[in-house]
Design a protein around this motif. Sequence first.
Motif, PDB file in Angstrom:
ATOM      1  N   ARG A  48       1.391   3.317 -17.999  1.00  0.00           N
ATOM      2  CA  ARG A  48       1.915   2.839 -16.711  1.00  0.00           C
ATOM      3  C   ARG A  48       1.657   3.871 -15.626  1.00  0.00           C
ATOM      4  O   ARG A  48       1.669   5.091 -15.874  1.00  0.00           O
ATOM      5  CB  ARG A  48       3.429   2.579 -16.808  1.00  0.00           C
ATOM      6  N   ARG A  49       1.434   3.370 -14.403  1.00  0.00           N
ATOM      7  CA  ARG A  49       1.297   4.243 -13.228  1.00  0.00           C
ATOM      8  C   ARG A  49       2.053   3.599 -12.066  1.00  0.00           C
ATOM      9  O   ARG A  49       1.438   3.025 -11.167  1.00  0.00           O
ATOM     10  CB  ARG A  49      -0.174   4.443 -12.863  1.00  0.00           C
ATOM     11  N   PRO A  50       3.364   3.651 -12.079  1.00  0.00           N
ATOM     12  CA  PRO A  50       4.129   3.019 -10.998  1.00  0.00           C
ATOM     13  C   PRO A  50       3.771   3.616  -9.639  1.00  0.00           C
ATOM     14  O   PRO A  50       3.636   4.831  -9.500  1.00  0.00           O
ATOM     15  CB  PRO A  50       5.589   3.290 -11.376  1.00  0.00           C
ATOM     16  N   HIS A  51       3.612   2.750  -8.656  1.00  0.00           N
ATOM     17  CA  HIS A  51       3.125   3.168  -7.346  1.00  0.00           C
ATOM     18  C   HIS A  51       4.164   4.018  -6.613  1.00  0.00           C
ATOM     19  O   HIS A  51       5.363   3.764  -6.673  1.00  0.00           O
ATOM     20  CB  HIS A  51       2.803   1.922  -6.508  1.00  0.00           C
ATOM     21  N   GLY A  52       3.680   5.034  -5.914  1.00  0.00           N
ATOM     22  CA  GLY A  52       4.536   5.792  -5.015  1.00  0.00           C
ATOM     23  C   GLY A  52       5.244   6.976  -5.623  1.00  0.00           C
ATOM     24  O   GLY A  52       6.174   7.508  -5.006  1.00  0.00           O
ATOM     25  N   ASP A 111      12.661   5.810   1.586  1.00  0.00           N
ATOM     26  CA  ASP A 111      12.870   7.139   0.999  1.00  0.00           C
ATOM     27  C   ASP A 111      12.027   8.238   1.638  1.00  0.00           C
ATOM     28  O   ASP A 111      11.776   9.271   1.023  1.00  0.00           O
ATOM     29  CB  ASP A 111      12.614   7.106  -0.520  1.00  0.00           C
ATOM     30  N   ILE A 112      11.597   8.036   2.901  1.00  0.00           N
ATOM     31  CA  ILE A 112      10.958   9.114   3.653  1.00  0.00           C
ATOM     32  C   ILE A 112      12.002   9.721   4.591  1.00  0.00           C
ATOM     33  O   ILE A 112      12.789   9.003   5.220  1.00  0.00           O
ATOM     34  CB  ILE A 112       9.748   8.603   4.446  1.00  0.00           C
ATOM     35  N   SER A 113      12.008  11.031   4.671  1.00  0.00           N
ATOM     36  CA  SER A 113      12.874  11.712   5.641  1.00  0.00           C
ATOM     37  C   SER A 113      12.019  12.609   6.525  1.00  0.00           C
ATOM     38  O   SER A 113      10.983  13.129   6.098  1.00  0.00           O
ATOM     39  CB  SER A 113      13.964  12.534   4.935  1.00  0.00           C
ATOM     40  N   ILE A 114      12.460  12.774   7.782  1.00  0.00           N
ATOM     41  CA  ILE A 114      11.675  13.489   8.799  1.00  0.00           C
ATOM     42  C   ILE A 114      12.464  14.700   9.268  1.00  0.00           C
ATOM     43  O   ILE A 114      13.627  14.582   9.667  1.00  0.00           O
ATOM     44  CB  ILE A 114      11.359  12.571   9.988  1.00  0.00           C
ATOM     45  N   ARG A 166       0.818  -1.219   0.000  1.00  0.00           N
ATOM     46  CA  ARG A 166       0.000   0.000   0.000  1.00  0.00           C
ATOM     47  C   ARG A 166       0.845   1.260   0.000  1.00  0.00           C
ATOM     48  O   ARG A 166       0.388   2.308  -0.452  1.00  0.00           O
ATOM     49  CB  ARG A 166      -0.936   0.017   1.204  1.00  0.00           C
ATOM     50  N   PHE A 167       2.067   1.186   0.551  1.00  0.00           N
ATOM     51  CA  PHE A 167       2.822   2.435   0.675  1.00  0.00           C
ATOM     52  C   PHE A 167       4.257   2.389   0.166  1.00  0.00           C
ATOM     53  O   PHE A 167       4.912   3.428   0.134  1.00  0.00           O
ATOM     54  CB  PHE A 167       2.813   2.927   2.136  1.00  0.00           C
ATOM     55  N   ILE A 168       4.783   1.224  -0.210  1.00  0.00           N
ATOM     56  CA  ILE A 168       6.158   1.241  -0.702  1.00  0.00           C
ATOM     57  C   ILE A 168       6.177   1.652  -2.173  1.00  0.00           C
ATOM     58  O   ILE A 168       5.344   1.224  -2.956  1.00  0.00           O
ATOM     59  CB  ILE A 168       6.865  -0.119  -0.509  1.00  0.00           C
ATOM     60  N   PRO A 169       7.112   2.507  -2.557  1.00  0.00           N
ATOM     61  CA  PRO A 169       7.148   2.992  -3.938  1.00  0.00           C
ATOM     62  C   PRO A 169       7.844   2.017  -4.877  1.00  0.00           C
ATOM     63  O   PRO A 169       8.676   1.212  -4.450  1.00  0.00           O
ATOM     64  CB  PRO A 169       7.952   4.294  -3.820  1.00  0.00           C
ATOM     65  N   TYR A 170       7.482   2.087  -6.136  1.00  0.00           N
ATOM     66  CA  TYR A 170       8.206   1.347  -7.167  1.00  0.00           C
ATOM     67  C   TYR A 170       9.664   1.807  -7.156  1.00  0.00           C
ATOM     68  O   TYR A 170       9.934   3.004  -7.024  1.00  0.00           O
ATOM     69  CB  TYR A 170       7.564   1.627  -8.525  1.00  0.00           C
TER      70      TYR A 170
END
Length: 503
Positions: free
Chosen positions: A387-391, A350-353, A86-90
């Motif tokens: 194509r619509r790669p996720h994320g 690839d998330i930064s805070i 559901r949330f990891i990007p291609y």
Amino acid sequence: MPESLLETRRVFWITTAPGIAGALPAKKAHTLLGQDTDIIVFDAHSGFDVNAFAAVSGTLRGGGTLYLLTPPLDEWADFPDPDYQRFIPYPYQPHEVRGQFLGRFLGMLKAGCHCRSFSPIVGLTSDLQVVAVETILQADVPVVLTADRGRGKSAALGMAASQLQVAGKRVLLTAPSRATVESVFKHAELPPSFFAPDDLLQTLPEGDVLLVDEAAAIPVPLLLKMLQQYPRCVFSTTLHGYEGSGRGFALRFQKALDTLAPGWLAMRLQQPMRWAENDPLECFINQALLLDADVGDGVCNTPLRPLYRQLNRDELAQNEPLLRQLFGLLITAHYQTRPSDLRQLLDAPDISIHVLEQQGTLVAVALLSREGGLDAQLTATIHAGARRPHGHPVPQTLTFHAQLAGAAELVCERVMRIAVHPLLQNQGLGAHLLEHLLGFAAQQGADYLGVSYAMTPELLRFWERAGFVVARIGFRQDAASGSRSVVQVKALSVRAVGLFKGL
């Protein structure tokens, strides 16, 4: 347990495993809302959907049992959970996720919950619920009804709706979705007419009383428009729940009511209806999923000189007070922050805070997601709509909807969330943090910074002042927010400057 007693117990399986009659996948767990259950079997092998887990736990009656089926506990954190999709990007795959959320969750399971034991029998009504119904029937000013999950606020709305209609009143009901008001209908002998928020404000049906359930999940500007059209309103919301927190609602909306409708009434339901107080399961879920997280209260009155830093997610997963403070800030700022956002915060690649901190208190936070950087062939298929790669939402929008060929080849740092402490807003902290985000993105070699949000005049001005330009405005209004989505970008590299020249 005697077989005759077991047959009368309401047992529900949440799983995608074959051969189990009546089993529900997690994505359909919301169909249980408004029902009372005795036994829930939640199969984490099928994907640990934490929103569904929190939701179905709230349907259990006192004395009920929640079974959680998991991989071996010492292996669970490394399990390639199907829910990661559901949330990891291609092009990431589930086995590449480190499982920070599950590691923390397991630690709390092993440590246990520090709540007192509970009694299994709970009454069907409470004195406060009776008072709430009477208040709704008699009040000629707005009423705000708040409660944690399972306190009977939706049941109170249903009972009040029936009595109002018996008295000849036209009652309207709205909520973020019809699924969230199943409990209202269950307790209403005369069901009120339901309208989605955007439909309600577009059609303006005639009504004497408007009931707004889960008001915290509806943007404040829409609630104020409802109040202008229907002065006799009841705004009901969950303070701590899987569907988002009402804490930000309490801070923002009630302040507006003080100005627009002085004399409005507040009611708070505290006694649980389906289980007893200090229930250990409720306590554990609140703690593990941070449903009860709140902002820090140590904001000082000295001049603001906040320090910027980037948080390490390994540190954050081990620092519970800091994590609670950060997530509480996100909850307060956004009307639909859910447990799945906590899992994404800790686990998504690839998330930064980024935070601003003053004397140990977080005063602002931002989340960035690195997107784009895709190869030319994939970018061409996105541009063609194949194509619509996720994320990669912003690079994809620029490439396909805005028809900027090659945009997905550029690297984007997308601002997922930016939030400022509610007591310190309108003091430039958001703009100050954004300057640090731009510096971070440039240092990391990003071509541009992007953002997508439900458009309001205030937010549009904020991003335009920071130098962001509009790349696309959506055609459809969101059913809950009533706003169109907007994508804005700010170029950082020469290549991005050239690409965005015509925007």
